[in-house]
Enzyme design. Structure first.
Site, PDB file in Angstrom:
ATOM      1  N   HIS A   1       0.824  -1.207   0.000  1.00 19.42           N
ATOM      2  CA  HIS A   1       0.000   0.000   0.000  1.00 19.42           C
ATOM      3  C   HIS A   1       0.857   1.255   0.000  1.00 19.42           C
ATOM      4  O   HIS A   1       1.970   1.268   0.510  1.00 19.42           O
ATOM      5  CB  HIS A   1      -1.038  -0.007   1.130  1.00 19.42           C
ATOM      6  CG  HIS A   1      -0.496   0.254   2.505  1.00 19.42           C
ATOM      7  ND1 HIS A   1      -1.018  -0.337   3.638  1.00 19.42           N
ATOM      8  CD2 HIS A   1       0.507   1.048   2.943  1.00 19.42           C
ATOM      9  CE1 HIS A   1      -0.365   0.097   4.697  1.00 19.42           C
ATOM     10  NE2 HIS A   1       0.559   0.924   4.306  1.00 19.42           N
TER      11      HIS A   1
ATOM     12  N   GLU B   1      -4.932   0.441  -0.316  1.00 20.82           N
ATOM     13  CA  GLU B   1      -4.661  -0.976  -0.104  1.00 20.82           C
ATOM     14  C   GLU B   1      -4.751  -1.718  -1.448  1.00 20.82           C
ATOM     15  O   GLU B   1      -5.225  -1.147  -2.441  1.00 20.82           O
ATOM     16  CB  GLU B   1      -5.690  -1.539   0.889  1.00 20.82           C
ATOM     17  CG  GLU B   1      -5.715  -0.834   2.254  1.00 20.82           C
ATOM     18  CD  GLU B   1      -4.584  -1.260   3.191  1.00 20.82           C
ATOM     19  OE1 GLU B   1      -3.517  -1.701   2.718  1.00 20.82           O
ATOM     20  OE2 GLU B   1      -4.768  -1.144   4.418  1.00 20.82           O
TER      21      GLU B   1
END
Ligand code: PGA
Length: 244
Positions: free
Chosen positions: A136, A141
């Protein structure tokens, strides 16, 4: 460009050289700042240089990448508090020149649009980035779109655990998107320690499953890594002060 150096201290020093060179070019630099453990040695080094009179920084403007949802405004774990304590205050940057997503806003979507517009209107000259174990960048993410904008995100279990969050701590955050990160004029990605080796290798090889893989499409990306983080970049990386 990937620079591999020997130690965490050398990562901080090489990164501080780059930030210092940017400040020499433009004292009113708009600096995108990351939080997490990785950039703290850099911030300490910038503070040291400023205290020694080697880094004029009073006209810097700082833009955070992300902020937890659900922490009180005076919670020392808030990313704004971290940036003020570790960077803004030591460098003499006033609170008003530290910009972060407004996580207290009633309408978070509007607040996100405002923060994207603020970053775009200012134009980020240099964006400092860390990388998560899962690749990330900011709180983008895996699965985040390369053109994503500022938004509310749910944190993965890996990220919550890496950030030391317990069951009662935040589960969501506001993050700048990958699209906004890529619009910065220059990117500086820092990676230290063996837990970042796999994520860094995937970033460098532009792995589309890694959020950080999108960074390799940026025309002005500098990666500074210590030897441990660079361990999977190629056969036997040798610490060097030049490009590898
Ligand atoms: P860390 O986090 O610097 O604390 O390892 C990196 C990141 O989450 O971007």
């Amino acid at each position: 460009m990937v620079r591999v150096v020997e130690s965490v201290d050398q990562v901080a020093s090489a990164a501080a050289d780059l930030v210092g060179a940017q400040l020499c070019r433009d004292r009113r630099t708009r600096l995108g700042v990351a939080t997490g453990a990785t950039p703290l040695p850099l911030y300490r080094e910038l503070a040291r240089r400023h205290a020694a009179g080697d880094l004029p920084a009073g006209e810097l403007t700082l833009f955070l990448l992300d902020e937890y949802l659900g922490l009180g405004t005076d919670d020392p774990r808030s990313f704004r508090a971290v940036v003020v304590d570790h960077l803004a205050r030591p460098l003499g940057i006033p609170d008003g020149a530290v910009h972060a997503p407004e996580v207290g806003a009633a309408d978070l979507q509007q607040a996100c649009r405002r923060f994207d517009a603020l970053r775009d209107d200012a134009g980020i000259d240099l964006q400092i980035l860390g990388i998560g174990r899962n690749g990330h960048i900011a709180f983008n993410e895996p699965g985040s779109a390369p053109d994503s904008g500022c938004r509310v995100v749910q944190l993965t279990d890996v990220t919550r655990s890496d950030n030391g969050l317990g069951p009662k701590d935040p589960t969501h955050a506001v993050t700048v998107g990958i699209g906004s990160i890529l619009r910065a004029r220059r990117l500086l990605l820092l990676a230290t320690g063996p837990t970042k080796a796999e994520a860094l290798a995937r970033a460098v090889h532009a792995d589309p499953r890694s959020p950080a893989g999108a960074l390799s499409g940026h025309p002005d990306l500098t990666i500074i890594a210590d030897r441990d983080a660079a361990a999977l970049l190629g056969p036997a990386p040798t610490p060097t002060d030049g490009a590898t």
